[in-house]
Motif scaffolding. Structure first.
Motif, PDB file in Angstrom:
ATOM      1  N   LEU A 230       0.777  -1.320  -0.145  1.00 52.07           N
ATOM      2  CA  LEU A 230       0.106   0.052  -0.077  1.00 52.07           C
ATOM      3  C   LEU A 230       0.867   1.255   0.016  1.00 52.07           C
ATOM      4  O   LEU A 230       0.697   2.330  -0.574  1.00 52.07           O
ATOM      5  N   ALA A 231       1.825   1.169   0.669  1.00 48.92           N
ATOM      6  CA  ALA A 231       2.953   2.407   0.751  1.00 48.92           C
ATOM      7  C   ALA A 231       3.321   2.470  -0.654  1.00 48.92           C
ATOM      8  O   ALA A 231       3.421   3.978  -1.028  1.00 48.92           O
ATOM      9  N   ARG A 232       3.685   1.805  -1.496  1.00 47.90           N
ATOM     10  CA  ARG A 232       4.326   1.808  -2.642  1.00 47.90           C
ATOM     11  C   ARG A 232       3.102   2.459  -3.497  1.00 47.90           C
ATOM     12  O   ARG A 232       3.315   3.482  -4.608  1.00 47.90           O
ATOM     13  N   ARG A 233       1.913   2.108  -3.515  1.00 49.93           N
ATOM     14  CA  ARG A 233       0.779   2.657  -4.265  1.00 49.93           C
ATOM     15  C   ARG A 233       0.390   4.101  -3.920  1.00 49.93           C
ATOM     16  O   ARG A 233       0.121   4.877  -4.653  1.00 49.93           O
ATOM     17  N   LEU A 234       0.683   4.099  -2.656  1.00 55.27           N
ATOM     18  CA  LEU A 234       0.313   5.826  -1.936  1.00 55.27           C
ATOM     19  C   LEU A 234       1.395   6.541  -2.707  1.00 55.27           C
ATOM     20  O   LEU A 234       1.069   7.541  -3.018  1.00 55.27           O
ATOM     21  N   TRP A 235       2.706   6.283  -2.472  1.00 56.18           N
ATOM     22  CA  TRP A 235       3.672   6.861  -3.228  1.00 56.18           C
ATOM     23  C   TRP A 235       3.416   7.339  -4.537  1.00 56.18           C
ATOM     24  O   TRP A 235       3.585   8.678  -5.000  1.00 56.18           O
TER      25      TRP A 235
END
Length: 228
Positions: free
Chosen positions: A57-62
């Protein structure tokens, strides 16, 4: 926050939560410091805490490019999961100061490639990227100085700090102060450099805060270390 805890969160869920937390007054204050978001950081941290560690999720939010979303992404990242190439790309994409600072402090410093990135960024022609290299160098001066040539670092600071762009200048000044605070044998030289260059001498400092002017900063921190 309840909606996020009931099921796996999506990017859309997080963006909706952040939109609900948007405060025009907070945005106005942040924008004066170059940060384009309007979310109170305590509430943003609370949102990140409710999500927990979620690297995917962190990568997608970035990837959204949204500043508040990227701050959440940093907080829910697994720092050791990133490659050096990923972190280099992220730093160059960071844009605003808060994202840049959090990425360096909360992710890069905890990543196994930190020394490789420190050396790479330290010499980068982009002053914003170079400022990250200097920030990591200050951290190493404080925690693991073995192998660093402090005399050479002071010479580079003396030659370049006055004309450096703001963020790079700030990072170089922090390194100057850190050397002066941590190493008595270099303290007089560090203070002399600060006094002659006068970088941040007139920086507005709130009451009860320490001035970032290196001679004052060094003196105050040394006083604290030696006062019972």
């Amino acid at each position: 926050m309840a909606a996020l805890s009931a099921a796996p969160a999506t990017v859309e869920d997080v963006l909706a939560e952040l939109a609900a937390l948007e405060d025009p007054k907070v945005r106005a204050v942040n924008e004066r410091h170059g940060d384009d978001h309007g979310v109170n950081l305590t509430r943003l941290r609370g949102l990140a805490k409710s999500l927990g560690s979620q690297p995917d999720l962190a990568r997608r939010l970035w990837e959204t490019g949204d500043t508040a979303a990227r701050l959440v992404a940093i907080l829910i990242s697994r720092p050791k999961a990133y490659s050096a190439a990923e972190l280099d790309a992220m730093l160059r994409q960071a844009g605003v100061p808060k994202v840049h600072d959090w990425l360096v402090n909360y992710v890069v410093k905890k990543n196994p490639h930190v020394e490789e990135l420190r050396v790479q960024w330290f010499a980068d022609p982009d002053p914003v990227v170079a400022s990250a290299g200097w920030a990591l160098t200050s951290d190493r001066v404080a925690k693991a100085p073995q192998g660093l040539d402090l005399t050479d670092l002071l010479a580079v600071i003396e030659a370049r700090m006055t004309d450096a762009p703001d963020r790079l200048q700030w990072a170089m000044n922090e390194c100057l102060a850190t050397i002066g605070i941590r190493f008595p044998e270099h303290r007089a030289h560090a203070v002399d450099i600060g006094e002659r260059l006068e970088v941040l001498m007139d920086y507005p400092t709130p009451p009860n805060c320490t001035s970032p002017f290196a001679p004052v900063w060094i003196a105050e921190m040394v006083r604290r270390q030696t006062t019972p």
